[in-house]
Design an enzyme around this catalytic site. Sequence first.
Site, PDB file in Angstrom:
ATOM      1  CD  GLU A  98      36.898  27.940  42.828  1.00  0.00           C
ATOM      2  OE1 GLU A  98      35.907  28.953  42.754  1.00  0.00           O
ATOM      3  OE2 GLU A  98      36.752  26.883  42.321  1.00  0.00           O
ATOM      4  CG  ASP A  99      33.818  29.670  45.445  1.00  0.00           C
ATOM      5  OD1 ASP A  99      34.672  28.934  45.025  1.00  0.00           O
ATOM      6  OD2 ASP A  99      32.524  29.430  45.438  1.00  0.00           O
ATOM      7  CG  ASP A 102      35.357  20.867  49.950  1.00  0.00           C
ATOM      8  OD1 ASP A 102      35.741  20.858  51.091  1.00  0.00           O
ATOM      9  OD2 ASP A 102      34.315  20.408  49.619  1.00  0.00           O
ATOM     10  CG  PHE A 151      28.300  23.491  53.188  1.00  0.00           C
ATOM     11  CD1 PHE A 151      29.085  22.920  52.314  1.00  0.00           C
ATOM     12  CD2 PHE A 151      27.452  24.508  52.721  1.00  0.00           C
ATOM     13  CE1 PHE A 151      28.659  23.370  50.900  1.00  0.00           C
ATOM     14  CE2 PHE A 151      26.993  24.849  51.555  1.00  0.00           C
ATOM     15  CZ  PHE A 151      27.777  24.494  50.532  1.00  0.00           C
ATOM     16  NE  ARG A 164      25.204  31.482  43.590  1.00  0.00           N
ATOM     17  CZ  ARG A 164      26.168  30.357  43.448  1.00  0.00           C
ATOM     18  NH1 ARG A 164      27.247  30.428  43.991  1.00  0.00           N
ATOM     19  NH2 ARG A 164      25.619  29.262  42.948  1.00  0.00           N
TER      20      ARG A 164
HETATM   21  P1  IMP Z   1      36.073  21.248  45.238  1.00  0.00           P
HETATM   22  O1  IMP Z   1      36.019  20.591  43.947  1.00  0.00           O
HETATM   23  O2  IMP Z   1      35.368  20.005  46.168  1.00  0.00           O
HETATM   24  O3  IMP Z   1      37.205  21.744  45.679  1.00  0.00           O
HETATM   25  O4  IMP Z   1      34.673  22.261  45.352  1.00  0.00           O
HETATM   26  C1  IMP Z   1      35.034  23.495  45.113  1.00  0.00           C
HETATM   27  C2  IMP Z   1      33.785  24.095  44.896  1.00  0.00           C
HETATM   28  O5  IMP Z   1      32.778  23.441  45.727  1.00  0.00           O
HETATM   29  C3  IMP Z   1      33.861  25.389  45.216  1.00  0.00           C
HETATM   30  O6  IMP Z   1      34.094  26.232  44.254  1.00  0.00           O
HETATM   31  C4  IMP Z   1      32.397  25.861  45.726  1.00  0.00           C
HETATM   32  O7  IMP Z   1      31.474  26.215  44.578  1.00  0.00           O
HETATM   33  C5  IMP Z   1      31.861  24.512  46.414  1.00  0.00           C
HETATM   34  N1  IMP Z   1      32.058  24.526  47.895  1.00  0.00           N
HETATM   35  C6  IMP Z   1      32.929  23.808  48.455  1.00  0.00           C
HETATM   36  N2  IMP Z   1      32.840  23.972  49.884  1.00  0.00           N
HETATM   37  C7  IMP Z   1      31.797  24.914  49.872  1.00  0.00           C
HETATM   38  C8  IMP Z   1      31.212  25.471  51.127  1.00  0.00           C
HETATM   39  O8  IMP Z   1      31.551  25.220  52.263  1.00  0.00           O
HETATM   40  N3  IMP Z   1      30.311  26.268  50.648  1.00  0.00           N
HETATM   41  C9  IMP Z   1      29.732  26.705  49.609  1.00  0.00           C
HETATM   42  N4  IMP Z   1      30.196  26.051  48.310  1.00  0.00           N
HETATM   43  C10 IMP Z   1      31.271  25.224  48.446  1.00  0.00           C
HETATM   44 MG    MG Z   2      32.919  27.640  43.129  1.00  0.00          MG
END
Ligand code: IMP
Ligand code: MG
Length: 174
Positions: A98-99, A102, A151, A164
């Site tokens: 995963e990238d 959050d 962010f 990206r």
């Molecule tokens: P989560 O479900 O809140 O953990 O969000 C995860 C997804 O939200 C990641 O796979 C990203 O695609 C996106 N995301 C969360 N934080 C960021 C950020 O700071 N920059 C860009 N994408 C983010």
């Molecule tokens: Mg993602």
Amino acid sequence: MAEQTRKVLFSKERIAAEINRLAKEISNDYGNQEIMLVGVLKGSFLFVADLIREIKSPAVIDFVRLASYGAGTKTSGKVELRKDLEMSIKDRHVIIVEDIIDSGYTLQFLYKELLQRQPKSLKICTLIDKSIRREVDIKADYIGISMEDGFIIGYGLDHNEKYRDLPDIYLIEE
Ligand code: IMP
Ligand code: MG
């Protein structure tokens, strides 16, 4: 995004060094066992491409596309599987790549879904971990860089599908 609001947070050199370290940890843990990397599109496309080339263990790759509803910088908590795996993960050693984690909703959804398919093992590797923002109980086994709030964009990460392609990771200042 105006030029003056861009600030490099993690340089491409730092990213490369962390990926090298992660690949060593993974190669040590799995040895000659075959790994299946599951890249989470789109954000992890550069990370998984760089990681798989550094891992010494034999590795195969497949992708899923997940999306949480809504655009912008906040998750809604509702996740959907837009593109499923093409390969079976049954009896394989699987690592989700995963990238960024959050709130954790995206990974929690994927982890539960993949666990039902009976992999031999299931681990999580993330390039970026924003652990203080976690809303659900999910932890990565391999973490590239931990950060606080904010962010970020670049190296696969987008803001409304842009940026990206940037080689470094930038913080968007509010
Ligand atoms: P989560 O479900 O809140 O953990 O969000 C995860 C997804 O939200 C990641 O796979 C990203 O695609 C996106 N995301 C969360 N934080 C960021 C950020 O700071 N920059 C860009 N994408 C983010
Ligand atoms: Mg993602």
